[in-house]
Design a protein around this motif. Structure first.
Motif, PDB file in Angstrom:
ATOM      1  N   LEU A 272      71.665  -3.839 -25.090  1.00 27.51           N
ATOM      2  CA  LEU A 272      71.692  -3.042 -26.324  1.00 27.51           C
ATOM      3  C   LEU A 272      71.185  -1.622 -26.063  1.00 27.51           C
ATOM      4  O   LEU A 272      71.681  -0.654 -26.655  1.00 27.51           O
ATOM      5  CB  LEU A 272      70.846  -3.722 -27.406  1.00 27.51           C
ATOM      6  N   TYR A 273      70.206  -1.508 -25.171  1.00 29.13           N
ATOM      7  CA  TYR A 273      69.705  -0.173 -24.811  1.00 29.13           C
ATOM      8  C   TYR A 273      70.785   0.657 -24.108  1.00 29.13           C
ATOM      9  O   TYR A 273      70.975   1.839 -24.418  1.00 29.13           O
ATOM     10  CB  TYR A 273      68.475  -0.321 -23.918  1.00 29.13           C
ATOM     11  N   LEU A 274      71.513   0.018 -23.187  1.00 33.29           N
ATOM     12  CA  LEU A 274      72.589   0.730 -22.488  1.00 33.29           C
ATOM     13  C   LEU A 274      73.683   1.160 -23.464  1.00 33.29           C
ATOM     14  O   LEU A 274      74.225   2.274 -23.354  1.00 33.29           O
ATOM     15  CB  LEU A 274      73.174  -0.161 -21.391  1.00 33.29           C
ATOM     16  N   ALA A 275      73.997   0.286 -24.434  1.00 28.49           N
ATOM     17  CA  ALA A 275      74.982   0.664 -25.451  1.00 28.49           C
ATOM     18  C   ALA A 275      74.479   1.838 -26.288  1.00 28.49           C
ATOM     19  O   ALA A 275      75.246   2.740 -26.644  1.00 28.49           O
ATOM     20  CB  ALA A 275      75.286  -0.542 -26.341  1.00 28.49           C
ATOM     21  N   SER A 276      73.178   1.835 -26.581  1.00 35.49           N
ATOM     22  CA  SER A 276      72.595   2.945 -27.350  1.00 35.49           C
ATOM     23  C   SER A 276      72.665   4.240 -26.554  1.00 35.49           C
ATOM     24  O   SER A 276      72.912   5.313 -27.123  1.00 35.49           O
ATOM     25  CB  SER A 276      71.139   2.620 -27.705  1.00 35.49           C
ATOM     26  N   LEU A 277      72.428   4.146 -25.251  1.00 38.50           N
ATOM     27  CA  LEU A 277      72.515   5.349 -24.413  1.00 38.50           C
ATOM     28  C   LEU A 277      73.889   5.990 -24.504  1.00 38.50           C
ATOM     29  O   LEU A 277      74.025   7.215 -24.444  1.00 38.50           O
ATOM     30  CB  LEU A 277      72.216   4.991 -22.952  1.00 38.50           C
ATOM     31  N   LEU A 278      74.924   5.156 -24.664  1.00 39.38           N
ATOM     32  CA  LEU A 278      76.284   5.683 -24.707  1.00 39.38           C
ATOM     33  C   LEU A 278      76.699   6.138 -26.104  1.00 39.38           C
ATOM     34  O   LEU A 278      77.264   7.224 -26.262  1.00 39.38           O
ATOM     35  CB  LEU A 278      77.257   4.610 -24.206  1.00 39.38           C
TER      36      LEU A 278
END
Length: 295
Positions: A272-278
């Protein structure tokens, strides 16, 4: 009809059929409600790594509780709380008595505490005991463990609500708080009280996620929330909701794929953090789009 059957089998049936899955879900939800907002305050105060340091610092106390009483949750939790509070207070004392900043003194102490804790457990237990304490098992949460997590979460949420204005003021303008008058607690009391709350939540989470993973549910959703929202209340709500989503998804994946529950939950939080980064407004793609329009 087939889609509903598949959804039930994948997402509902594990919790409906097995009590250990329901206990794990309730424990994860409770931790999400109390720990994730504390992570938001840690990031707000530029203390993101303090939570990680404190999660390691509780290990000697957990180890001593294990040595004296075996895998007694009460003894290990009490030992962890005492060790974490001692380390937080010692780091605060060193920062006031020397030229070292609190994060520097805490970094030195937690490494010593981690080494001591691993040494104690390795010398008096098996490799399995060490892995259990370091990484926990959400699927192994029993009745006493669930009551501990629920109690700590309830008290933490109430204390956080009661101290909300003071913590916000101490985070944004500690000088004003210090000059507000003798009736208000000194800034260092707010700081120490807040760190104690962090320690108690890390100890509550150690049976579920282990001493090394407990900080993950506190910090990763909090860091993600900063990418989505500018206001503090929105970040607090978003962090808890994202931690709940990661916990639920992690438990289901752990059940279906037969993977360790704690690392799987933290892995979902990381996804979810990686998706937020994008995709978050503060992430890479929206910023790239804004720069492209300006150019």
């Amino acid at each position: 009809m087939q889609a509903w059957h598949n959804f039930w089998a994948l997402c509902i049936a594990p919790f409906a059929e097995f009590a250990f899955m329901r206990r794990a879900l309730v424990a994860t939800m409770a931790l999400s409600l109390s720990a994730a907002p504390l992570g938001v305050f840690l990031t707000l105060r530029r203390m993101s790594l303090i939570g990680d340091a404190l999660s390691h610092a509780i290990l000697p106390g957990v180890a001593i509780g294990f040595m004296l009483f075996g895998l007694s949750l009460t003894a290990m939790a009490l030992g962890g709380v005492l060790a974490g509070m001692l380390v937080a207070a010692l780091a605060g004392f060193i920062s006031r008595a020397t030229t070292l900043k609190e994060d520097a003194s805490l970094a030195a102490i937690y490494l010593m505490a981690l080494a001591l804790g691993v040494t104690l457990i390795s010398g008096h237990g098996t490799q399995l005991d060490l892995l259990h304490i370091l990484f926990g098992s959400a699927l192994g949460v029993d009745g006493p463990g669930l009551r501990l997590v629920a109690s700590v979460a309830s008290v933490s949420v109430l204390l956080l609500a009661a101290a909300y204005r003071g913590l916000v003021l101490e985070s944004f303008d500690p000088v004003f708080l210090a000059s507000a008058g003798p009736r208000r607690p000194a800034p260092w009391i707010w700081q120490q009280g807040f760190l104690m709350l962090v320690v108690v939540n890390l100890v509550a989470g150690f049976q579920t996620l282990g001493t090394l993973m407990a900080v993950g549910l506190m910090m990763i959703p909090a860091v993600s929330a900063r990418l989505w929202h500018d206001t503090l209340p929105a970040q607090l709500v978003h962090a808890s909701a994202q931690a709940m989503l990661a916990g639920t998804a992690g438990l289901l994946l752990s059940y279906h794929l037969d993977t360790p529950s704690g690392p799987t939950i933290i892995g979902c939080a990381g996804a979810l953090y990686l998706a937020s980064l994008l995709f978050a407004p503060g992430g890479w793609l929206p910023r790239l789009s804004r720069e492209h329009r300006v150019a």
